[in-house]
Design a protein around this motif. Structure first.
Motif, mmCIF file in Angstrom:
data_model
loop_
_atom_site.group_PDB
_atom_site.id
_atom_site.type_symbol
_atom_site.label_atom_id
_atom_site.label_comp_id
_atom_site.label_asym_id
_atom_site.label_seq_id
_atom_site.Cartn_x
_atom_site.Cartn_y
_atom_site.Cartn_z
ATOM 1 N N TYR A 366 0.830 -1.203 0.000
ATOM 2 C CA TYR A 366 0.000 0.000 0.000
ATOM 3 C C TYR A 366 0.867 1.256 0.000
ATOM 4 C CZ TYR A 366 -3.180 3.542 1.887
ATOM 5 O OH TYR A 366 -3.908 4.691 2.100
ATOM 6 N N THR A 372 -6.207 0.878 -1.981
ATOM 7 C CA THR A 372 -7.016 0.979 -0.771
ATOM 8 C C THR A 372 -6.741 -0.223 0.132
ATOM 9 O OG1 THR A 372 -8.892 -0.188 -1.768
ATOM 10 C CG2 THR A 372 -8.880 2.217 -1.945
ATOM 11 N N LEU A 373 -6.833 0.014 1.439
ATOM 12 C CA LEU A 373 -6.796 -1.051 2.432
ATOM 13 C C LEU A 373 -8.138 -1.071 3.136
ATOM 14 C CD1 LEU A 373 -3.282 -0.769 4.163
ATOM 15 C CD2 LEU A 373 -4.115 -2.687 2.791
ATOM 16 N N TRP A 399 -6.158 -5.623 0.410
ATOM 17 C CA TRP A 399 -5.500 -4.563 -0.366
ATOM 18 C C TRP A 399 -5.958 -4.660 -1.805
ATOM 19 C CZ3 TRP A 399 -0.881 -5.071 -3.799
ATOM 20 C CH2 TRP A 399 -0.485 -3.816 -4.317
ATOM 21 N N CYS A 401 -5.557 -2.557 -5.618
ATOM 22 C CA CYS A 401 -4.878 -1.495 -6.355
ATOM 23 C C CYS A 401 -5.030 -1.719 -7.852
ATOM 24 C CB CYS A 401 -3.385 -1.447 -5.977
ATOM 25 S SG CYS A 401 -2.548 0.069 -6.541
#
Length: 408
Positions: A366, A372-373, A399, A401
């Protein structure tokens, strides 16, 4: 060279009598006539050299291309571009060099015999070995299905599949040699299928009737956990639904499923659209076999499950549009880094983790790539002695992306 030297002619079981004058003229003018043995028998003797299709069909293409510029006629069943050989030929010959004369497809003939609206009917090609499980995903009460058969055994295989999935009362109409003098249409109920001596050239109509124990495959992500054979290595339904939402399957896209487990993520990816593809990597050979069984039982037998360990097992694979990594496959950043490099621009990566070690790797990813987490917490009511209470599952850190264009 003649612009349109290759004629592709749809032919029915009524042979030359059912062809137009133009189609018959093209056959008579050809130097070479190519077709299945059945097609060549239907037209009889010609002045042209006759050549049966080789197996696989692609093996015949060089022989056809060697005669480029001279008249060649290729005979196919019905509509050349509806589960037909025209698609194979079009990969090697520009459409500007073809003259296509279609005939009614088997589906059109079947719909005409049954009075079914073809636009409201699911049409499937089960005319290659191992494709009968494709039917599974289309079994929903009240639906109508037309399926091309591989051979005379296919109707019984279909009946067995219907019965096993809880659709024993479904009506089956087996239509043999449609459009010719040998045409025969018979009916049976899937649960007590008793038709014998079925012609290899047949098409199956199905009116789907669900029994009380039927298990249809829903269109939404998050199939019941009970649909998957598993040993506990299974992304649970609620987390799976969120994960599929993050992966965002689109037609034609390829998923890498790292740490396939029971195969649930890739299977639901494949269920999203008939053209999606998935390669699963699983270190445990028993689990890999189990994932393949789950895929077949849920109607996506084309799931490509491979026994191996990432990142070494990723070498040589086609570049993915999306990647899912199960938490059990991440102990450090090595696998994530390898997957990120392989991911296509615009592609999505989703990693789920439940251990502190995996969380550290996801935090690092991240920080490096963004995205985003999200922490996903699920609680379910379970018995506590004589009463009930909420029992939380292990929280999952996800996670997500998307890889930007030009990003390494």
């Amino acid at each position: 060279m003649s612009d349109r030297w290759l004629s592709i002619i749809g032919i029915g079981e009524d042979g030359r009598a059912g062809l137009s004058a133009a189609a018959n003229t093209l056959i008579d003018a050809a130097d070479l006539v190519v077709g299945g043995r059945r097609h060549l028998d239907l037209i009889g003797a010609t002045r042209a050299t006759q050549m049966p299709w080789l197996n696989p069909l692609d093996a015949t293409i060089p022989e056809i291309l060697a005669r480029r510029g001279r008249p060649v006629a290729v005979l196919v069943s019905g509509d050349p571009f509806w589960f037909g050989a025209g698609v194979t030929l079009a990969r090697s010959v520009p459409i500007e060099e073809m003259l296509v004369v279609p005939a009614p497809s088997s589906f059109s003939l079947a719909a005409a015999r049954l009075g079914w609206a073809l636009q409201d009917t699911t049409t499937l090609g089960l005319n290659m070995r191992g494709l009968t499980p494709l039917l599974r995903r289309h079994l929903h009460h009240g639906r109508r299905i037309l399926a091309l058969a591989l051979n005379g055994e296919t109707p019984r295989e279909v009946a067995n599949l219907l019965a096993a999935a809880g659709f024993r009362a479904s009506r089956m109409i087996v239509m043999e040699a449609l459009g010719g003098p040998r045409e025969r249409i018979r009916e049976a109920i899937a649960g007590n299928f008793n038709l014998a001596d079925v012609d290899p050239l047949n098409l199956i109509g199905i009116e789907v009737i669900a029994g009380a124990n039927a298990a249809p495959v829903p269109f939404a992500a998050g199939l019941p956990d009970t649909y998957f054979e598993n040993d506990g290595q299974l992304t649970k339904r609620e987390v799976r639904a969120v994960t599929l939402s993050s992966l965002q399957p689109c037609p034609g896209e390829l998923l890498w499923d790292i740490g396939a487990g029971s195969g649930s993520i890739a299977i639901e990816w494949l269920l999203a659209h008939a053209s999606t593809r998935a390669i699963g990597i699983e270190r445990d050979e028993v689990r890999a076999a189990r994932a393949s069984r789950n895929a077949a039982s849920l109607g996506v037998p084309h799931y490509d499950v491979r026994h191996g360990v990432a990142p070494a097992a990723l070498a040589g694979l086609p570049a993915p549009d999306a990647i899912f990594i199960g938490g059990g496959s991440v102990s450090d950043s090595t696998t994530i880094d390898a997957c990120w490099l392989a991911l296509k621009p615009g592609g999505r990566i989703v990693v789920n983790g439940v251990t502190l070690e995996t969380e550290l790797a996801l935090m690092a990813a991240y920080q490096q790539h963004g995205g985003t987490l999200t922490r996903i917490g699920i609680e379910r009511v379970e018995p506590i002695g004589a009463r009930s209470g909420w029992r939380p599952a292990l929280p999952v850190l996800q996670w997500f992306c998307r890889k930007a264009a030009g990003e390494a």
